[in-house]
Structures are given as structure tokens and as C-alpha cells.
Design a protein around this motif. Structure first.
Motif, PDB file in Angstrom:
ATOM      1  N   ARG A 217      23.661  48.733  42.627  1.00 19.68           N
ATOM      2  CA  ARG A 217      24.853  49.283  41.976  1.00 19.68           C
ATOM      3  C   ARG A 217      25.420  50.458  42.771  1.00 19.68           C
ATOM      4  NH1 ARG A 217      23.976  49.336  35.452  1.00 19.68           N
ATOM      5  NH2 ARG A 217      23.529  47.124  35.221  1.00 19.68           N
ATOM      6  N   LEU A 218      24.510  51.298  43.256  1.00 14.67           N
ATOM      7  CA  LEU A 218      24.966  52.431  44.051  1.00 14.67           C
ATOM      8  C   LEU A 218      25.690  51.932  45.302  1.00 14.67           C
ATOM      9  CD1 LEU A 218      25.051  55.504  44.578  1.00 14.67           C
ATOM     10  CD2 LEU A 218      22.844  55.270  45.742  1.00 14.67           C
ATOM     11  N   VAL A 219      25.101  50.950  45.953  1.00 12.46           N
ATOM     12  CA  VAL A 219      25.722  50.403  47.166  1.00 12.46           C
ATOM     13  C   VAL A 219      27.093  49.820  46.821  1.00 12.46           C
ATOM     14  CG1 VAL A 219      25.497  48.717  49.030  1.00 12.46           C
ATOM     15  CG2 VAL A 219      23.483  49.957  48.247  1.00 12.46           C
ATOM     16  N   LYS A 220      27.176  49.153  45.686  1.00  9.86           N
ATOM     17  CA  LYS A 220      28.464  48.581  45.262  1.00  9.86           C
ATOM     18  C   LYS A 220      29.560  49.660  45.177  1.00  9.86           C
ATOM     19  CE  LYS A 220      30.666  47.623  40.945  1.00  9.86           C
ATOM     20  NZ  LYS A 220      32.003  47.771  41.386  1.00  9.86           N
ATOM     21  N   VAL A 221      29.235  50.795  44.526  1.00 13.82           N
ATOM     22  CA  VAL A 221      30.292  51.810  44.377  1.00 13.82           C
ATOM     23  C   VAL A 221      30.550  52.551  45.694  1.00 13.82           C
ATOM     24  CG1 VAL A 221      30.091  52.075  41.876  1.00 13.82           C
ATOM     25  CG2 VAL A 221      28.718  53.541  43.367  1.00 13.82           C
ATOM     26  N   VAL A 222      29.501  52.709  46.499  1.00 17.60           N
ATOM     27  CA  VAL A 222      29.708  53.382  47.788  1.00 17.60           C
ATOM     28  C   VAL A 222      30.526  52.486  48.720  1.00 17.60           C
ATOM     29  CG1 VAL A 222      28.571  54.257  49.873  1.00 17.60           C
ATOM     30  CG2 VAL A 222      27.633  54.828  47.636  1.00 17.60           C
ATOM     31  N   THR A 231      28.046  43.372  48.209  1.00 20.96           N
ATOM     32  CA  THR A 231      27.465  44.408  49.065  1.00 20.96           C
ATOM     33  C   THR A 231      26.709  43.767  50.226  1.00 20.96           C
ATOM     34  OG1 THR A 231      25.356  44.411  47.904  1.00 20.96           O
ATOM     35  CG2 THR A 231      27.072  45.867  47.040  1.00 20.96           C
ATOM     36  N   ASP A 232      26.302  44.608  51.183  1.00 19.13           N
ATOM     37  CA  ASP A 232      25.565  44.037  52.324  1.00 19.13           C
ATOM     38  C   ASP A 232      24.165  43.580  51.923  1.00 19.13           C
ATOM     39  OD1 ASP A 232      24.347  46.481  51.975  1.00 19.13           O
ATOM     40  OD2 ASP A 232      24.445  47.093  54.077  1.00 19.13           O
ATOM     41  N   LEU A 233      23.769  43.822  50.675  1.00 19.47           N
ATOM     42  CA  LEU A 233      22.468  43.336  50.211  1.00 19.47           C
ATOM     43  C   LEU A 233      22.553  41.876  49.771  1.00 19.47           C
ATOM     44  CD1 LEU A 233      21.461  46.506  48.201  1.00 19.47           C
ATOM     45  CD2 LEU A 233      20.235  45.605  50.181  1.00 19.47           C
ATOM     46  N   PHE A 234      23.785  41.368  49.666  1.00 17.18           N
ATOM     47  CA  PHE A 234      23.962  39.997  49.182  1.00 17.18           C
ATOM     48  C   PHE A 234      24.944  39.161  49.990  1.00 17.18           C
ATOM     49  CE2 PHE A 234      21.914  40.970  45.077  1.00 17.18           C
ATOM     50  CZ  PHE A 234      21.243  39.773  44.894  1.00 17.18           C
ATOM     51  N   ALA A 235      25.927  39.842  50.616  1.00 15.11           N
ATOM     52  CA  ALA A 235      27.055  39.097  51.187  1.00 15.11           C
ATOM     53  C   ALA A 235      26.613  37.945  52.098  1.00 15.11           C
ATOM     54  CB  ALA A 235      27.976  40.054  51.935  1.00 15.11           C
ATOM     55  N   LEU A 236      25.644  38.215  52.988  1.00 21.07           N
ATOM     56  CA  LEU A 236      25.233  37.165  53.926  1.00 21.07           C
ATOM     57  C   LEU A 236      24.501  36.036  53.217  1.00 21.07           C
ATOM     58  CD1 LEU A 236      24.008  39.266  56.992  1.00 21.07           C
ATOM     59  CD2 LEU A 236      26.104  37.908  56.778  1.00 21.07           C
ATOM     60  N   ILE A 237      23.747  36.411  52.179  1.00 23.64           N
ATOM     61  CA  ILE A 237      23.000  35.386  51.430  1.00 23.64           C
ATOM     62  C   ILE A 237      23.998  34.463  50.728  1.00 23.64           C
ATOM     63  CG2 ILE A 237      21.249  35.009  49.653  1.00 23.64           C
ATOM     64  CD1 ILE A 237      20.316  37.952  50.250  1.00 23.64           C
ATOM     65  N   ILE A 238      24.990  35.088  50.093  1.00 28.76           N
ATOM     66  CA  ILE A 238      26.015  34.301  49.400  1.00 28.76           C
ATOM     67  C   ILE A 238      26.744  33.395  50.404  1.00 28.76           C
ATOM     68  CG2 ILE A 238      28.210  34.450  48.126  1.00 28.76           C
ATOM     69  CD1 ILE A 238      26.153  35.569  46.323  1.00 28.76           C
ATOM     70  N   VAL A 256      22.032  31.677  41.966  1.00 28.16           N
ATOM     71  CA  VAL A 256      21.074  31.071  42.895  1.00 28.16           C
ATOM     72  C   VAL A 256      20.614  32.113  43.919  1.00 28.16           C
ATOM     73  CG1 VAL A 256      20.777  29.316  44.689  1.00 28.16           C
ATOM     74  CG2 VAL A 256      21.935  28.718  42.559  1.00 28.16           C
ATOM     75  N   ALA A 257      21.561  32.895  44.444  1.00 29.20           N
ATOM     76  CA  ALA A 257      21.214  33.919  45.433  1.00 29.20           C
ATOM     77  C   ALA A 257      20.259  34.949  44.831  1.00 29.20           C
ATOM     78  CB  ALA A 257      22.481  34.609  45.937  1.00 29.20           C
ATOM     79  N   ASP A 258      20.578  35.411  43.629  1.00 22.26           N
ATOM     80  CA  ASP A 258      19.721  36.394  42.954  1.00 22.26           C
ATOM     81  C   ASP A 258      18.323  35.824  42.746  1.00 22.26           C
ATOM     82  OD1 ASP A 258      19.089  38.628  40.845  1.00 22.26           O
ATOM     83  OD2 ASP A 258      18.680  36.731  39.844  1.00 22.26           O
ATOM     84  N   ASN A 315      15.836  37.873  56.645  1.00 24.42           N
ATOM     85  CA  ASN A 315      16.483  38.731  57.647  1.00 24.42           C
ATOM     86  C   ASN A 315      17.016  40.019  57.032  1.00 24.42           C
ATOM     87  OD1 ASN A 315      15.984  36.902  59.630  1.00 24.42           O
ATOM     88  ND2 ASN A 315      17.966  35.873  59.446  1.00 24.42           N
ATOM     89  N   THR A 316      17.483  39.917  55.779  1.00 23.01           N
ATOM     90  CA  THR A 316      18.017  41.106  55.104  1.00 23.01           C
ATOM     91  C   THR A 316      16.890  42.076  54.736  1.00 23.01           C
ATOM     92  OG1 THR A 316      19.649  39.594  54.145  1.00 23.01           O
ATOM     93  CG2 THR A 316      19.603  41.829  53.252  1.00 23.01           C
ATOM     94  N   TYR A 317      15.716  41.520  54.422  1.00 22.61           N
ATOM     95  CA  TYR A 317      14.563  42.348  54.044  1.00 22.61           C
ATOM     96  C   TYR A 317      13.413  42.029  54.998  1.00 22.61           C
ATOM     97  CZ  TYR A 317      17.207  42.853  49.706  1.00 22.61           C
ATOM     98  OH  TYR A 317      18.184  43.112  48.787  1.00 22.61           O
TER      99      TYR A 317
END
Ligand code: SER
Length: 592
Positions: A217-222, A231-238, A256-258, A315-317
Motif C-alpha cells: 500500500r505504501l508503495v502504491k501511494v508513493v 506497483t513494481d511489486l506486481f506489475a511484471l507478474i501481472i 491469480v498473481a496474488d 525474480n522480483t523476490y
């Protein structure tokens, strides 16, 4: 700012304020049976709040901070809407008697608003309004006003502004929350009480601070993007999913991504798929992701379903890299297993729903018994049935379903108790096979002799089956041979034997055979032989148990023989056909 930078900044900020940085604990809490998964940063610190452990001794500081991985399945229905997740990371600072409300609020304010740190604007904050004889948290309100006289303060009761305990008992207290861009960003809990298992509160000797801020959530608002999934925590996965399935409903792709992310992390913390506890949650998540993928995204369920997205997750984690093989292996195995059930289950659902619609009962609600059957027989997650039903303009009653699940649990507990008391481990393997052979025989008789033949009784021993049926003459040798051949043919076809539970009224509509005059409960199970209830060659009301597969009936030579590999010539044999009473014939048959 990238999510990686935000994590680092958070830890750097609290380090500069005298906090010791502690690594994330496992998703499976140690020594805490009150919860299945780690759901908050404070989880690993519970013993420090209640004085069981000493932070100064263990960490050299009363103040610590962490980035904790968490799994919460309680919000599973909200996942996909933009701000809820089953797996997320929680940024948190904690104090076990080190500092109290003033410092906690000042730190949070500085980290969120300072141009050196997050540089965000606070919409409003909330404080505890007081409830159930617990006084309002006017102290926090005063502190906020002293920092920023123009800050908007909202007040709520226990539901929103009082936190804890996790599980049955534990530390808890009022919270003050920070909202940015309309969403709750940070929850600052002041642990002043200990809640006993009888729900009474007693003051804690050492007051503690426990804060939790959802990283996503913090990343979303930042990053100023519309949802956590952007956010960059999901965009590539999506996008890795979209590149496989194309332009499909985005909410479903997000789910599905979550789920895949939660799945990867749960596996990497050592959980294996199973039917209990952590393993069951893992299984549910995998199956839920598959169902959504299949049903709503409509893509095929080969390895591509998870391969690219899981690669991207790893790759993200990068910390997941070490368990990469394990992750792929576990997801692969479970998806293969579920694929078989899934297709049958969806067919079954469509058929049941259609039958129900055809009845023109003008009812929009799918009966709890059918929902129960889909869940217990096919492993359909309840929420999925809810979603698929909605698509067809039908509803399901969650409460009724839950009641039924509860009853079922009580019943099965009682029945295993009974078996235990009777000193019997249930039925012998041969009896189970004869039981299935009896179903095959009944259906074969009906096909050869016509529907006039009806079952009058049956009796099984480990040595043979006996079947009584109404018919007014002796069977010819030819008829006997036909019946025998038909049963043997079905054995050689290796047909699966399945069970479905539903209420009696629904069950009668399926056309399943049942003994006239017999008393059945409101809920009956139907055993059917074949791939689906619709196409089954044989279906009967029956309590079971049965062989898993008709091919198993050929297995009488011991475990070294795998009957499914070879075609049995003649397994089932009628040894006698005689009159039992007026108009009733009796067959005795064996499995050779
Ligand atoms: N324990 C609180 C929460 O989970 C704050 O960390 O929100």
C-alpha cells in the motif's frame, strides 16, 4: 522510488532512531499454535510484550524494526479489488517498554511526511473513541494535534481502532491509523492490555508499541499508481500473465498473481500440500488460482499457467531463488492432481446448475447440499462456487453451507468414534470390492432384464456377494452370461467410482437407483461409476465405502500385481441364480 528503496529507507529511518533491525520471521509462526500463519510483524515479538522474553537480552535493545512477510487468508474475498492481498510485507517498528505514544506518533509522522523520507500528505488519522468501559485515547489525539494543529482526526470504536489479540488471548490495545490517498497506510497499536481467553482485559506491566504498515500500500501511494497491482511489486507478474492469456478480466488476473505469490512464499517456508493445516491452505490457494485461471481467464491449464508468472515472482523476490525447484515441483504436482478433478467438477457444476434451472422452481439459490457436495467431492473452494453461481444469476447461502459443513464434521467425528469403539477398522478390502461389484451387477441386470427388475436386498461377506431382486422367472443361461460379461467389461474399463452428497430431493432428480421403501436421511450420497454423474453408467444412493476404480476389482492377486495394467479376462463370476421367495430371485457371485 522503487519498492526496494522504500524497504531500505524504512529500516534506515528506524535504525537512525535507535532501533535494532530484525529479519523477517518464517510465515509459519514458531511456538504459537494460536494462528496458522504469521499475519503481522508483531507475531514473532509476542513473548516480549508479555514479559516472557527480554528484548534487551536478546536484541540488545528495547526497540526493534522489521519487514515481515505475512499471509492473511481472512481477506481472500477482497483480493483483486486493488488494496487487499493474501501475501504482503509489513513494515513495522516495535517497542517493549522503550518508548510510548509521543515517540511512536512522531516517528510515523516524520517518516510519512518528511521530504527526506516518503514525502506524502496525510489525509487524516483516526484514534480510539472509547468503548466497553475502555477510555478513549485522548492522549494520542493531543499528540497528533500538537504536531499538526490542522490534522483531520476521525474517531472509531473497538471494531476499527482497537487491535488484537491475535488468536484467543494476548496483548492488545487502542490504535491510531494513518490514511493517505484514502487508504489506511499505517496502524500504530499501543499495547496496554492483555486479553484473557475469557475476553477480560488486564493492564500490561510493560506497555508496548506495535506498528504495522503494508508495504504494497505504501508503495502504491508513493509510486502514485491506481492499485497495489500496478506497483513494481506486481506489475511484471501481472504482465507475464497477460502475455500468456491476453486481454482478460483484470481483477481475475490480479487474484491469480496474488495467489501465486502467496503460494511461492508458503512453499519456500517449507509447507507441503496436504489436507490439513498449512498444507490445506496451500492446496486451497493453488486450486483457487487454477479455477479462476481456467474458468474466468479461460486459458488452458498446462504448465504455462504458472511457469512464467512464478519465474517473474522469483525474480522480483530473489530470496525465493534458493527454493525454486521445490516451488515448481510442488505447484506442478498439485496442479496435475487437481486438473483431473477440476474438469469433472466444472462439468458437474454446470450439470447440477442446469438441472436446477430446468426445474423452473423459480429459486435462485443453489441448495446448500449441492454446494456441500461440490466442496467435499471435488475440492471446489466455496468462494469459487459463489462466483460461478453469480455468473449464472444464482446465489448460495454461506451460512447454510457453513452449518452443513459443521454438521458433517460432527457426524464424521461421531462415526470414526463408533468404528473405534466397535474395534473395527471399517470394512475389509474384499468387502469393499464386493460392494462395488454389487453396483455393477445391479446395473447390468437392469440392462439385460429391463427396468422391471428391482433390487430387494443385498448381503456381502469377504468371500462373495449376494443380490436379491424381483423378477418372475429363472434367468436364461444366455442372460446370465450377458450380465457377467457386462460386469467384466466395466471392470476392464477401469472406470472411476465417485461419490456426491446432496439432499434427498435433489438426489432423486438425478435418476440414481435406490431401494423402494428404504428410509433415507435428508442428505444422501450417490455413488456413481463413470467420469461424471451425468454420464455415469451406474448411479445409486449408497453409504459406501467403495473401490476407487472398477479396475481394482480385478486385483485379488496381492499388491505386486497392478490390475489396471492388464485386462482381466474374467473376474466376476455368477455362481448361483435361484429363487429366494415368490417373485424374488437370488444371485450369488464372486470375484475370482
Ligand atoms: N499488529 C498490528 C497489525 O497487524 C500492527 O502491526 O495491523
Amino acid at each position: 522510488m522503487t519498492s526496494k528503496e522504500i524497504r531500505q529507507k524504512f529500516l534506515k529511518f528506524f535504525k537512525s532512531k535507535g532501533h535494532k533491525i530484525i529479519p523477517s520471521a518464517s510465515l509459519i509462526p514458531e511456538n504459537d499454535p494460536s494462528v496458522l500463519f504469521t499475519t503481522a510483524g508483531m507475531q514473532q515479538f509476542k513473548p516480549y510484550y508479555i514479559g516472557k522474553k527480554n528484548a534487551k537480552e536478546d536484541f540488545g535493545s528495547l526497540n526493534v524494526a522489521s519487514v515481515q512477510k505475512c499471509v492473511r487468508t481472512s481477506d481472500i474475498d477482497e483480493v483483486g479489488n486493488g488494496s487487499h492481498l493474501t501475501f504482503f510485507e509489513m513494515l513495522g517498528n516495535f517497542s517493549f517498554g522503550g518508548y510510548w505514544k509521543i515517540d511512536a506518533i512522531k516517528y510515523a509522522y516524520e517518516f510519512i511526511t518528511s521530504p527526506d523520507w516518503m514525502n506524502l500528505k496525510i489525509d487524516y488519522i483516526s484514534v480510539f473513541a472509547g468503548e466497553d468501559k475502555i477510555p478513549p485515547d485522548s492522549e494520542s489525539e493531543k499528540i497528533w494535534k500538537s504536531i499538526d494543529p490542522n490534522i483531520v482526526v476521525k474517531k472509531s470504536g473497538r471494531a476499527d481502532n482497537f487491535w488484537g489479540p491475535t488468536g484467543e488471548e494476548g496483548p492488545c490495545g487502542p490504535t491510531t491509523e494513518i490514511y493517505v490517498d484514502g487508504i489506511e497506510i499505517w496502524n500504530i497499536v499501543f499495547n496496554e492490555f492483555y486479553q484473557n481467553s475469557d475476553k477480560t482485559l488486564k493492564p500490561l506491566e510493560t506497555k508496548g508499541v506495535d506498528t504495522g504498515m503494508g508495504l504494497e500500500r505504501l508503495v502504491k501511494v508513493v509510486q502514485k499508481v491506481p492499485t497495489v497491482f500496478d506497483t513494481d511489486l506486481f506489475a511484471l507478474i501481472i504482465s507475464s500473465i497477460i502475455s500468456i492469456v491476453g486481454d482478460k478480466p483484470i481483477e481475475k488476473i490480479r487474484i491469480v498473481a496474488d495467489h501465486l505469490k502467496a503460494i511461492a512464499f508458503i512453499i519456500s517456508d517449507g509447507v507441503e500440500v496436504s489436507n490439513v493445516g498449512h498444507g490445506y491452505v496451500l492446496r486451497r490457494l493453488i486450486r483457487r488460482a487454477m479455477l479462476i485461471h481456467h474458468k474466468f481467464i479461460g486459458a488452458s491449464l498446462d504448465v504455462n499457467f504458472y511457469k512464467a508468472p512464478v519465474e517473474t515472482i522469483i525474480n522480483t523476490y530473489p530470496e525465493l531463488n534458493e527454493k525454486k525447484d521445490k516451488i515448481f515441483e510442488a505447484i506442478g504436482e498439485e496442479t496435475e492432481k487437481f486438473e483431473e478433478t477440476l474438469e469433472k467438477g466444472l462439468k458437474e457444476f454446470n450439470w447440477v446448475a442446469r438441472t436446477y434451472e430446468n426445474e423452473k422452481m423459480n429459486k435462485q439459490e443453489l441448495p446448500a447440499s449441492i454446494v456441500f457436495g461440490l466442496v467435499t467431492t471435488y475440492g471446489f473452494p466455496f468462494e469459487l462456487i459463489e462466483e460461478i453461481s453469480k455468473e449464472r444469476g444464482m446465489t448460495v447461502d454461506r451460512q447454510l453451507f457453513q452449518n452443513r459443513m459443521e454438521e458433517h464434521k460432527i457426524k464424521s467425528r461421531a462415526s470414526s468414534e463408533q468404528k473405534f469403539k466397535g474395534g473395527l477398522g471399517g470394512h475389509s478390502e474384499m468387502e469393499i470390492k464386493y460392494h462395488t461389484a454389487t453396483h455393477l451387477l445391479r446395473q447390468a441386470l437392469e440392462e439385460v432384464l429391463g427396468e422391471n427388475m428391482t433390487q430387494k436386498g443385498s448381503n456381502i461377506t469377504p468371500e462373495r456377494l449376494r443380490f436379491d431382486f424381483s423378477f418372475n422367472r429363472k434367468m436364461t443361461d444366455e442372460e446370465e452370461q450377458k450380465v457377467e460379461d457386462l460386469v467384466n467389461q466395466k471392470i476392464s474399463e477401469n472406470l472411476p467410482v465417485n461419490k456426491m452428497v446432496m439432499n434427498k430431493e435433489e438426489a432423486e432428480k438425478t435418476g440414481a437407483a435406490h431401494v423402494f421403501g428404504e428410509k433415507y436421511g435428508d442428505e444422501v450420497s450417490i455413488y456413481y461409476i463413470g467420469d461424471s454423474l451425468e454420464s455415469a453408467w451406474s448411479k445409486e444412493f449408497c453409504g459406501g465405502p467403495h473401490a476407487e476404480n472398477t479396475g481394482d476389482l480385478a486385483s485379488i492377486g496381492g499388491p505386486e500385481e497392478n490390475p489396471r495394467d492388464k485386462k482381466p479376462k474374467r473376474v466376476f463370476k455368477i455362481i448361483k441364480e435361484e429363487a429366494s421367495s415368490a417373485g424374488v430371485r437370488r444371485i450369488k457371485a464372486i470375484l475370482e
